[in-house]
Scaffold this active site. Structure first.
Site, PDB file in Angstrom:
ATOM      1  N   TYR A  65      32.929  36.168  50.386  1.00  0.00           N
ATOM      2  CA  TYR A  65      31.711  36.853  49.946  1.00  0.00           C
ATOM      3  C   TYR A  65      31.548  38.138  50.746  1.00  0.00           C
ATOM      4  CZ  TYR A  65      28.830  34.892  46.330  1.00  0.00           C
ATOM      5  OH  TYR A  65      28.334  34.558  45.114  1.00  0.00           O
ATOM      6  N   GLU A  67      28.832  40.752  49.888  1.00  0.00           N
ATOM      7  CA  GLU A  67      27.742  41.565  49.331  1.00  0.00           C
ATOM      8  C   GLU A  67      27.387  42.692  50.290  1.00  0.00           C
ATOM      9  OE1 GLU A  67      24.418  39.217  48.115  1.00  0.00           O
ATOM     10  OE2 GLU A  67      25.617  38.077  46.675  1.00  0.00           O
ATOM     11  N   ASP A 242      31.554  58.186  30.602  1.00  0.00           N
ATOM     12  CA  ASP A 242      32.259  56.909  30.681  1.00  0.00           C
ATOM     13  C   ASP A 242      33.700  57.175  30.256  1.00  0.00           C
ATOM     14  OD1 ASP A 242      33.323  54.413  30.296  1.00  0.00           O
ATOM     15  OD2 ASP A 242      31.670  53.657  29.053  1.00  0.00           O
ATOM     16  N   THR A 271      36.757  51.966  33.532  1.00  0.00           N
ATOM     17  CA  THR A 271      37.452  50.713  33.806  1.00  0.00           C
ATOM     18  C   THR A 271      38.679  51.093  34.620  1.00  0.00           C
ATOM     19  OG1 THR A 271      38.818  50.930  31.829  1.00  0.00           O
ATOM     20  CG2 THR A 271      36.772  49.674  31.598  1.00  0.00           C
ATOM     21  N   LYS A 274      42.654  50.086  31.803  1.00  0.00           N
ATOM     22  CA  LYS A 274      43.135  50.667  30.539  1.00  0.00           C
ATOM     23  C   LYS A 274      44.241  51.674  30.876  1.00  0.00           C
ATOM     24  CE  LYS A 274      38.828  49.450  28.264  1.00  0.00           C
ATOM     25  NZ  LYS A 274      37.618  49.869  27.553  1.00  0.00           N
ATOM     26  N   ARG A 280      41.988  44.397  36.082  1.00  0.00           N
ATOM     27  CA  ARG A 280      40.798  44.361  35.234  1.00  0.00           C
ATOM     28  C   ARG A 280      39.562  44.599  36.104  1.00  0.00           C
ATOM     29  NH1 ARG A 280      39.990  43.114  30.280  1.00  0.00           N
ATOM     30  NH2 ARG A 280      42.229  43.281  30.061  1.00  0.00           N
TER      31      ARG A 280
HETATM   32  C1  LIG Z   1      36.371  49.270  27.449  1.00  0.00           C
HETATM   33  C2  LIG Z   1      35.159  50.081  27.630  1.00  0.00           C
HETATM   34  C3  LIG Z   1      34.061  49.590  28.356  1.00  0.00           C
HETATM   35  C4  LIG Z   1      33.936  48.167  28.807  1.00  0.00           C
HETATM   36  O1  LIG Z   1      34.878  47.722  29.705  1.00  0.00           O
HETATM   37  P1  LIG Z   1      34.922  46.175  30.094  1.00  0.00           P
HETATM   38  O2  LIG Z   1      35.782  46.143  31.302  1.00  0.00           O
HETATM   39  O3  LIG Z   1      35.494  45.462  28.926  1.00  0.00           O
HETATM   40  O4  LIG Z   1      33.531  45.739  30.389  1.00  0.00           O
HETATM   41  C5  LIG Z   1      32.994  50.442  28.579  1.00  0.00           C
HETATM   42  N1  LIG Z   1      32.995  51.696  28.091  1.00  0.00           N
HETATM   43  C6  LIG Z   1      34.023  52.183  27.364  1.00  0.00           C
HETATM   44  C7  LIG Z   1      33.958  53.590  26.858  1.00  0.00           C
HETATM   45  C8  LIG Z   1      35.131  51.389  27.093  1.00  0.00           C
HETATM   46  O5  LIG Z   1      36.121  51.882  26.348  1.00  0.00           O
END
Ligand SMILES: *Cc1c(COP(=O)(O)O)cnc(C)c1O
Length: 479
Positions: A65, A67, A242, A271, A274, A280
């Site tokens: 943990y 936090e 994002d 993320t 990707k 992840r």
């Molecule tokens: C994939 C994605 C997310 C979410 O990611 P997770 O790890 O699945 O929660 C958020 N914003 C955008 C633009 C994404 O493509």
């Protein structure tokens, strides 16, 4: 010991240890590698993390943990967690040229929630909130709490519409962001499929959002973040980007200048799994102004951080700082363009007519199919994609009219532009040979389809042959 032997030994030994407790889990892990090796994976949001990244996750960091933040934890004994969290943050800052990096978010959604909280806490003029932030929580009256909830609720967010390629977390009803925020969206020009910045500016002037969100999951083009920042500034909005999908292209310096969100946005979320090719997870980048609020992510929004995943983030971000990663990022885009060209030459219709990032959106109505029919027919043929809405989609978000494909995973595997043309041929063959099915009552179905199993089988074999020269995890043999 050569590294290939070390990697094989590591994964084999791990499976042996797992097998002794629950053999079905060990079998499923092994089967997953086999499946991934055999499938032509074109899912735009997926990738293959390196063995070092994967191995960094499977250890006793999971037991801890931690936090709080580096050097300021609510738990004792976090010195090693501090080491990996600080390393991951340092790599992230250097890689993206950001003043501050927060590497605890467990996923992209979590990163966005952390960012939303940071912006609300920073921007909303709520005296009760100021008191709460100053840690006089006990001094707040019931009336203070009531006004605090009222002031934080109903703030406005302007983001890209879902069917134009925006993400659920950018204020859409099915997601908590759409329940927290009063949302409005900007779309794309119906004629070109491109973002119309004048329309975004107009929407911003009318709606006066607290947050303007840039970024997408299914838009096949570059976005000019300098212009979006100017729009945000003109209405006093905080500009959030994002970059979950295209972080790898930013890291690899394919997206620079106006197209690199980091110098233009007040806050950037992503993320890590990707195109960035890490474990992840999620991450937030920002300037010094928002850093303190972002660092409250845990325990304000998140549970305890995942130290084993932060260790893996540090490894993957170190990899992304190598020159080879910039080469990888460029090949992702070269491959996507080769795939788009191959499809166009064979007569497919693409949203925006092509791509300048890692993804291609095929409008499958030109084949007389819904996205759902196309996705399943391709899957039967060994090609893994996902259905996706197209702008103003007549078939809605469930059946859809599009199929989204992306090249980060196949590029990691080593496939190049010649293989992308061959892939375009396989996709076109399947879609051109698939016809819509009918329901029991004779009406046309949006889900059923007819595809000759012999053709599906033939394409499956061609896909396997195409992959044969590009082994996945070539250094790993489970033997
Ligand atoms: C994939 C994605 C997310 C979410 O990611 P997770 O790890 O699945 O929660 C958020 N914003 C955008 C633009 C994404 O493509």
């Amino acid at each position: 010991m050569s590294s290939s032997t070390a990697e094989s030994t590591a994964f084999r030994s791990a499976l042996e240890v797992i097998r002794a407790v629950e053999p079905r889990v060990a079998d499923a892990i092994g089967a997953e590698l086999t499946d991934q090796r055999e499938s032509l994976k074109l899912i735009a949001s997926e990738n293959y993390a390196s063995p070092a990244t994967l191995l960094a996750m499977g250890n006793w960091f999971s037991d801890k943990y931690a936090e709080g933040t580096v050097g300021r934890r609510f738990y004792a004994g976090c010195q090693n967690v501090d080491t990996v969290e600080a390393l991951a943050a340092e790599h992230a800052r250097e890689l993206f040229g950001a003043a501050h990096a927060y590497v605890q978010p467990h996923s992209g959604i979590d990163a966005n929630l952390v960012a939303f909280w940071a912006v609300l806490a920073d921007r909303v003029e709520a005296p009760a909130l100021r008191k709460a932030q100053a840690r006089h929580v006990n001094d707040l009256t019931e009336q203070d709490w009531y006004t605090l909830r009222r002031e934080l609720g109903n703030q406005r967010m302007l983001g890209m519409s879902l069917d134009a390629g925006g993400h659920l977390t950018h204020g859409f009803r099915p997601n908590i962001s759409g329940k927290m925020f009063d949302q409005r969206s900007y779309g794309t020009d119906p004629a070109t499929g491109l973002i119309d910045y004048d329309r975004v500016a107009e929407a911003a002037r009318e709606f006066k959002p607290l947050i303007l969100v840039g970024g997408y999951s299914a838009y096949p083009r570059k976005v000019n973040f300098r212009i979006l920042r100017e729009i945000a500034d003109s209405v006093g909005a905080t500009f959030m980007v994002d970059m979950a999908h295209f972080a790898g292209l930013v890291a690899g310096k394919v997206f620079t200048g106006d197209f690199d969100p980091v110098p233009h946005a007040h806050i950037v979320t992503t993320t890590t799994h990707k195109s960035l090719r890490g474990p992840r997870g999620g991450m937030v980048l920002c300037g010094p102004e928002l850093a303190d609020q972002v660092d409250r992510g845990c325990p304000m929004v998140l549970g305890g951080p995942l130290p084993h995943v932060m260790a893996a983030k540090a490894v993957a971000l170190a990899e992304a700082r190598q020159p080879a990663f910039a080469d990888y990022a460029q090949r992702i885009v070269d491959n996507a363009q080769a795939l788009a060209d191959g499809l166009l030459r064979r007569g497919a219709k693409l949203v925006t007519g092509g791509t300048d990032n890692h993804l291609v959106l095929i409008d499958v109505t030109s084949y007389g199919l819904t996205g759902r029919q196309a996705e399943q027919a391709l899957l039967d043929s060994g090609i893994v994609t996902n259905r996706n809405a197209v702008p103003q989609d007549p078939n809605g978000a469930w059946y859809t009219s599009g199929v989204r494909i992306g090249t980060p995973a196949l590029t990691t595997r080593g496939l190049g532009t010649a293989e992308m043309d061959a892939t375009a041929e396989l996709i076109h063959t399947v879609l051109a040979q698939t016809t819509p099915g009918t329901n029991a009552d004779g009406t046309g179905s949006k889900a059923k389809y007819v595809l000759d199993p012999a053709l599906a089988d033939k394409v499956s074999h061609q896909a396997t042959d195409l992959l044969a020269g590009f082994p996945l995890y070539p250094t790993v043999s489970l033997g």
